[in-house]
Design an enzyme around this catalytic site. Structure first.
Site, PDB file in Angstrom:
ATOM      1  N   ASP A  88       0.828  -1.209   0.000  1.00  0.00           N
ATOM      2  CA  ASP A  88       0.000   0.000   0.000  1.00  0.00           C
ATOM      3  C   ASP A  88       0.865   1.263   0.000  1.00  0.00           C
ATOM      4  O   ASP A  88       0.625   2.196  -0.773  1.00  0.00           O
ATOM      5  CB  ASP A  88      -0.975  -0.011   1.188  1.00  0.00           C
ATOM      6  CG  ASP A  88      -0.288  -0.271   2.514  1.00  0.00           C
ATOM      7  OD1 ASP A  88       0.737  -0.974   2.533  1.00  0.00           O
ATOM      8  OD2 ASP A  88      -0.752   0.236   3.542  1.00  0.00           O
TER       9      ASP A  88
ATOM     10  N   THR B 106       2.082  -8.004  -1.491  1.00  0.00           N
ATOM     11  CA  THR B 106       2.315  -8.143  -0.056  1.00  0.00           C
ATOM     12  C   THR B 106       1.690  -9.429   0.444  1.00  0.00           C
ATOM     13  O   THR B 106       0.534  -9.740   0.108  1.00  0.00           O
ATOM     14  CB  THR B 106       1.806  -6.978   0.826  1.00  0.00           C
ATOM     15  OG1 THR B 106       2.031  -7.336   2.184  1.00  0.00           O
ATOM     16  CG2 THR B 106       0.345  -6.625   0.654  1.00  0.00           C
TER      17      THR B 106
ATOM     18  N   ASP C 142       0.773  -9.888   3.260  1.00  0.00           N
ATOM     19  CA  ASP C 142      -0.248  -9.553   4.260  1.00  0.00           C
ATOM     20  C   ASP C 142      -1.670  -9.591   3.688  1.00  0.00           C
ATOM     21  O   ASP C 142      -2.638  -9.652   4.434  1.00  0.00           O
ATOM     22  CB  ASP C 142       0.007  -8.149   4.830  1.00  0.00           C
ATOM     23  CG  ASP C 142       1.258  -8.111   5.694  1.00  0.00           C
ATOM     24  OD1 ASP C 142       1.942  -9.139   5.771  1.00  0.00           O
ATOM     25  OD2 ASP C 142       1.543  -7.056   6.273  1.00  0.00           O
TER      26      ASP C 142
ATOM     27  N   TYR D  27       2.163 -30.082  24.736  1.00  0.00           N
ATOM     28  CA  TYR D  27       2.470 -28.677  24.473  1.00  0.00           C
ATOM     29  C   TYR D  27       1.285 -27.918  23.881  1.00  0.00           C
ATOM     30  O   TYR D  27       0.529 -28.465  23.077  1.00  0.00           O
ATOM     31  CB  TYR D  27       3.597 -28.546  23.444  1.00  0.00           C
ATOM     32  CG  TYR D  27       4.952 -28.956  23.950  1.00  0.00           C
ATOM     33  CD1 TYR D  27       5.521 -28.341  25.057  1.00  0.00           C
ATOM     34  CD2 TYR D  27       5.670 -29.959  23.292  1.00  0.00           C
ATOM     35  CE1 TYR D  27       6.783 -28.728  25.504  1.00  0.00           C
ATOM     36  CE2 TYR D  27       6.927 -30.347  23.739  1.00  0.00           C
ATOM     37  CZ  TYR D  27       7.476 -29.731  24.839  1.00  0.00           C
ATOM     38  OH  TYR D  27       8.697 -30.098  25.284  1.00  0.00           O
TER      39      TYR D  27
ATOM     40  N   MET E  40       2.703 -13.606  10.447  1.00  0.00           N
ATOM     41  CA  MET E  40       2.848 -12.235   9.937  1.00  0.00           C
ATOM     42  C   MET E  40       1.532 -11.651   9.459  1.00  0.00           C
ATOM     43  O   MET E  40       0.571 -12.362   9.190  1.00  0.00           O
ATOM     44  CB  MET E  40       3.851 -12.194   8.792  1.00  0.00           C
ATOM     45  CG  MET E  40       5.207 -11.718   9.204  1.00  0.00           C
ATOM     46  SD  MET E  40       6.215 -11.375   7.773  1.00  0.00           S
ATOM     47  CE  MET E  40       7.785 -11.121   8.587  1.00  0.00           C
TER      48      MET E  40
ATOM     49  N   ARG F 103       1.253  -7.325   9.363  1.00  0.00           N
ATOM     50  CA  ARG F 103       1.588  -6.176  10.207  1.00  0.00           C
ATOM     51  C   ARG F 103       0.362  -5.577  10.875  1.00  0.00           C
ATOM     52  O   ARG F 103       0.379  -5.244  12.046  1.00  0.00           O
ATOM     53  CB  ARG F 103       2.266  -5.116   9.333  1.00  0.00           C
ATOM     54  CG  ARG F 103       2.902  -3.986  10.063  1.00  0.00           C
ATOM     55  CD  ARG F 103       3.038  -2.781   9.165  1.00  0.00           C
ATOM     56  NE  ARG F 103       3.798  -3.071   7.958  1.00  0.00           N
ATOM     57  CZ  ARG F 103       5.110  -2.976   7.878  1.00  0.00           C
ATOM     58  NH1 ARG F 103       5.810  -2.665   8.937  1.00  0.00           N
ATOM     59  NH2 ARG F 103       5.725  -3.214   6.740  1.00  0.00           N
TER      60      ARG F 103
ATOM     61  N   GLU G  40       0.229 -11.288  13.895  1.00  0.00           N
ATOM     62  CA  GLU G  40       1.312 -10.386  14.316  1.00  0.00           C
ATOM     63  C   GLU G  40       0.784  -9.013  14.745  1.00  0.00           C
ATOM     64  O   GLU G  40       1.263  -8.419  15.697  1.00  0.00           O
ATOM     65  CB  GLU G  40       2.255 -10.238  13.116  1.00  0.00           C
ATOM     66  CG  GLU G  40       3.401  -9.314  13.301  1.00  0.00           C
ATOM     67  CD  GLU G  40       4.143  -9.087  11.987  1.00  0.00           C
ATOM     68  OE1 GLU G  40       5.337  -8.857  12.057  1.00  0.00           O
ATOM     69  OE2 GLU G  40       3.518  -9.117  10.899  1.00  0.00           O
TER      70      GLU G  40
ATOM     71  N   TYR H  82       9.028 -14.658   7.876  1.00  0.00           N
ATOM     72  CA  TYR H  82      10.083 -14.554   6.873  1.00  0.00           C
ATOM     73  C   TYR H  82      10.207 -15.844   6.066  1.00  0.00           C
ATOM     74  O   TYR H  82      10.511 -15.806   4.871  1.00  0.00           O
ATOM     75  CB  TYR H  82      11.408 -14.207   7.556  1.00  0.00           C
ATOM     76  CG  TYR H  82      11.305 -12.888   8.298  1.00  0.00           C
ATOM     77  CD1 TYR H  82      11.307 -11.680   7.605  1.00  0.00           C
ATOM     78  CD2 TYR H  82      11.140 -12.850   9.677  1.00  0.00           C
ATOM     79  CE1 TYR H  82      11.168 -10.473   8.266  1.00  0.00           C
ATOM     80  CE2 TYR H  82      10.996 -11.650  10.346  1.00  0.00           C
ATOM     81  CZ  TYR H  82      11.012 -10.457   9.642  1.00  0.00           C
ATOM     82  OH  TYR H  82      10.860  -9.262  10.290  1.00  0.00           O
TER      83      TYR H  82
ATOM     84  N   ARG I  89       7.479 -15.884   3.489  1.00  0.00           N
ATOM     85  CA  ARG I  89       7.747 -14.793   2.551  1.00  0.00           C
ATOM     86  C   ARG I  89       8.791 -15.215   1.518  1.00  0.00           C
ATOM     87  O   ARG I  89       8.792 -14.770   0.381  1.00  0.00           O
ATOM     88  CB  ARG I  89       8.292 -13.602   3.355  1.00  0.00           C
ATOM     89  CG  ARG I  89       7.551 -12.354   3.205  1.00  0.00           C
ATOM     90  CD  ARG I  89       7.964 -11.289   4.154  1.00  0.00           C
ATOM     91  NE  ARG I  89       9.362 -10.968   4.228  1.00  0.00           N
ATOM     92  CZ  ARG I  89       9.843  -9.866   4.832  1.00  0.00           C
ATOM     93  NH1 ARG I  89       8.993  -9.013   5.366  1.00  0.00           N
ATOM     94  NH2 ARG I  89      11.116  -9.629   4.890  1.00  0.00           N
TER      95      ARG I  89
END
Ligand code: FBP
Length: 705
Positions: free
Chosen positions: A201, A227, A229, A273, A280, A282, A361, A568, A571
């Protein structure tokens, strides 16, 4: 016996099996490089033209019209193949020799190389003498005039491969008159006809400003929606979808999902566990939503959903006193931790002391109290940087220095009785936050002024509160591990004890989950003994039978977690077939837009949720997408990020499946195994599940069902 001859390492390295084993090129790489993505119908024609699609309209921000006058009037354009005979003038214009520059901007996203490959092939097809230049290391490459010509050999080496390694990327922003002037100079020095910005963006916002700045130089600027995202999604005023998803999203989501699904398998095998998976994104939680659909993880938080939260109990309580409780709107961190604990406790009660929790995230952005801090601190840092020669972070390198600066602001507000951005109350509230999180909130903003969520240990903050609350629940006897009834009977009988005799003293009788739950009053060996005495199954002086003690210890849950960050890795993954095809066609679309002489447009593919034969290449005007938003402490013209719509079909499906995927009941979990990204074969997932579901528009909330 003769000793075997040990070959020298030199001889070994020459052995064909060893050479093959250590070669960088493997069959997957060869297959990927060879793959030729299909093209949309329009690109089967040697010349494409553009058709204005006036049915798409936008609400134009007056500020965008003021700042971007030469591109604000752009329309949505559909790329169409020209049927022969094509006007020779048009052919000449379309296929004239061109010099085009391309840059990657922001974080890598799988498919970027295919944007270049699609663009390169289209350029060369139209005119073999045209050239494509790659600016190196992101927008800095434009500012500093660092570019290389991209040859066929270079492009071929990266076809269908992940990363942005061909020309690399960077997060610089061309946001000052000086940087703009240097960029203009670099484009002119290279003799560019067009500049292509592959970015998110913020980078597409940059593309619009560059398009305006280079308008009179007749250098066209085209953006490409990138992106992982998934937060560049474009609809017009009427909600008609123009760009359903940025490229790279599908691959990243699939890569995360494969790993998270493996954790689901692992944790339901060794049953000890809780895996805390931060993924990710943002700001927007699109990736977390897709991961939920792909894996059916036990709990998935969706930030946008938390922002919409209303505490009905508080509203009712305030209503009883004829008041309004404004704090009832939006989720607090504490409340969020309670919600997570609820899921953990309910699973434990049915014997499932394990699970997978997915945390987006950017989730903190949707928690009111944190968002307020982020905005205030953004403003403080930006104001400081504007008025001082040394930046805020250089002036106050240590956390303690930063806190002292804030305290001074707080004191000033108290003494001078003024209301600055940071007041004494903020200071008090800030003190309550753990130091590592204070530090996180004060980290340096990125070049666009964005808060860097990937640097904050969101999961640690949330899980710290979860642990505290689980301890409280344990103390109250409300967090217990359910005991399998068969196991209880067997253990008691093996010890020569009557399970039915001890049962009523040990277990709460309202448990209807197929598991036996130790009474809440039993929280230690002492209280265990008291309960047995009270239940008249033993005397005061008797010792608790070891088998009963064993059952008690079994019921005490240990909350053990493993934390993971998925970002990452996804990505940098090799693109899915969907992203390979999508990006190759985006590259072709870019060329069609350039060859038709337009600027200030973003290349896109409509109908991504449908079969490939319905994919339609289009150009979307960038300027009308822009609006005013707070950045670096002041209002700036940017493209609005698209966050998860909680009335969308995809979200509503996940919401409806929450209880099932939590699986707080006897029996198996409901995990889904999406498997790895497969490039060959037929089993590759077609497209993001989010897109498939959201395409069911007729079933959209508010519309007739
Ligand atoms: P873009 O918006 O530039 O595509 O980057 C998105 C992202 O991958 C986010 O998900 C993440 O928060 C951020 O980049 C991490 O940035 P950095 O690479 O600077 O650590």
């Amino acid at each position: 016996m003769t000793e075997p001859i040990v070959p020298s390492i030199e001889a070994l390295l020459k052995h064909p099996d060893v050479s093959k084993a250590v070669d960088n090129v493997n069959p997957e790489l060869t297959d990927r490089r060879k793959n030729q993505p299909p093209v949309c119908d329009a690109f089967a024609h040697s010349v494409c033209c553009l058709k204005d699609a006036s049915e798409y309209v936008f609400d134009v921000d007056p500020e965008a019209a003021r700042q971007l006058p030469d591109i604000i009037g752009n329309r949505v354009q559909v790329v169409d193949g020209c049927e022969p005979p094509v006007d020779p003038d048009l052919v000449a214009r379309y296929s004239r020799q061109r010099r085009i520059g391309v840059v990657f901007s922001g974080g890598p996203a799988p498919g970027g190389h295919n944007v270049i490959a699609g663009l390169f092939d289209a350029i060369k097809r139209a005119n073999a003498d045209s050239c494509l230049f790659g600016f190196l290391l992101g927008p800095d490459g434009i500012i500093e005039g660092e570019a290389v010509e991209l040859t066929r050999e270079t492009v071929d080496a990266y076809r269908n491969l992940g990363g942005f390694t061909m020309i690399r990327t960077g997060r610089a922003k061309i946001d000052t008159p000086q940087k703009m002037a240097l960029s203009r100079q670099a484009c002119k020095a290279l003799g560019l006809d067009a500049l292509v910005i592959v970015g998110g963006d913020d980078s597409n916002t940059n593309a619009a400003f560059l398009a305006q700045a280079l308008f009179r130089d007749s250098i066209q600027v085209i953006g490409v929606p990138k992106t992982i995202d998934g937060d560049i999604q474009v609809r017009d005023r009427k909600g008609q979808v123009l760009c359903a998803m940025s490229f790279g999203f599908h691959t990243a989501a699939r890569a995360f999902s494969e790993n998270i699904s493996n954790l689901c398998t692992d944790c339901s095998s060794d049953v000890k566990y809780w895996h805390i998976c931060k993924v990710m994104g943002r700001v927007a939680s699109h990736l977390a939503l897709e991961v939920a659909l792909q894996t059916h993880a036990n709990i998935t938080l969706i930030g946008e959903d938390l922002a919409d939260y209303v505490d009905k109990r508080r509203i009712a309580a305030a209503g009883n006193k004829d008041g309004i409780d404004y704090t009832a709107y939006g989720m607090t961190l504490r409340h969020l931790s309670r919600m997570i604990c609820d899921g953990i406790v309910r699973r434990a009660a049915v014997g499932k002391n394990y699970g997978v929790l997915v945390i987006p995230e950017g989730v903190l952005e949707f928690i009111n109290e944190i968002q307020t801090f982020i905005i205030k601190l953004n403003t403080i840092i930006a104001e400081y940087n504007e008025t001082h020669d040394t930046g805020f972070h250089a002036a106050f390198p240590l956390l303690e220095d930063k806190l002292e600066y804030l305290r001074r602001m707080g004191r000033r507000s108290r003494e001078e009785n003024v209301l600055p951005v940071w007041n004494a109350r903020d200071d008090d509230l800030f003190k309550d936050i753990p130091a590592f999180f204070q530090e996180g909130l004060l980290t340096e903003r990125d070049s666009h002024g964005n808060f860097q969520f990937s640097l904050v240990e969101t999961d640690k903050i949330i899980m710290g509160l979860v642990r505290d609350y689980l301890d409280i629940l344990k103390e109250k006897g409300l967090y217990k591990l359910g005991i399998d009834a068969g196991y209880y009977r067997k253990t008691m009988q093996k010890a020569g004890l009557d399970p039915d005799f001890y049962g009523p003293a040990l277990f709460a009788d309202d448990a209807d989950c197929g598991c036996l739950l130790i009474k809440p009053s039993i929280i230690s060996l002492k209280t265990l003994k008291q309960a047995l005495v009270r239940g008249a199954v033993m005397g005061d002086d008797d010792a608790v039978p070891p088998a009963v003690e064993k059952i008690y210890w079994k019921s005490v849950p240990k909350f053990k977690t493993q934390t993971h960050f998925y970002g990452y890795d996804g990505r940098g993954s090799n693109p899915t077939r969907f992203d390979c095809n999508y990006t190759y066609n985006l590259g072709q679309t870019v060329f069609a837009l350039v060859a038709n002489g337009v600027t200030g447009q973003m290349a896109a593919i409509q109908n991504l949720e449908k079969n490939f034969d319905q994919w339609t290449p289009i150009g979307i005007p960038i300027a009308p997408l822009m609006h005013l938003e707070e950045r670096k402490g002041r209002l700036a013209l940017v493209i609005e990020k698209s966050v998860v719509d909680t009335s969308s079909v995809a979200f509503r499906v996940v919401e409806a499946m929450r209880e099932k995927w939590l699986a707080a009941e006897a029996g198996d979990d409901n995990y889904r195994r999406p498997g790895p990204i497969r490039f060959t074969g037929k089993s590759e997932e077609d497209r993001p599940l989010t897109l498939v579901l959201n395409a069911l528009n007729g079933f959209h909330k508010g519309q007739p069902e």
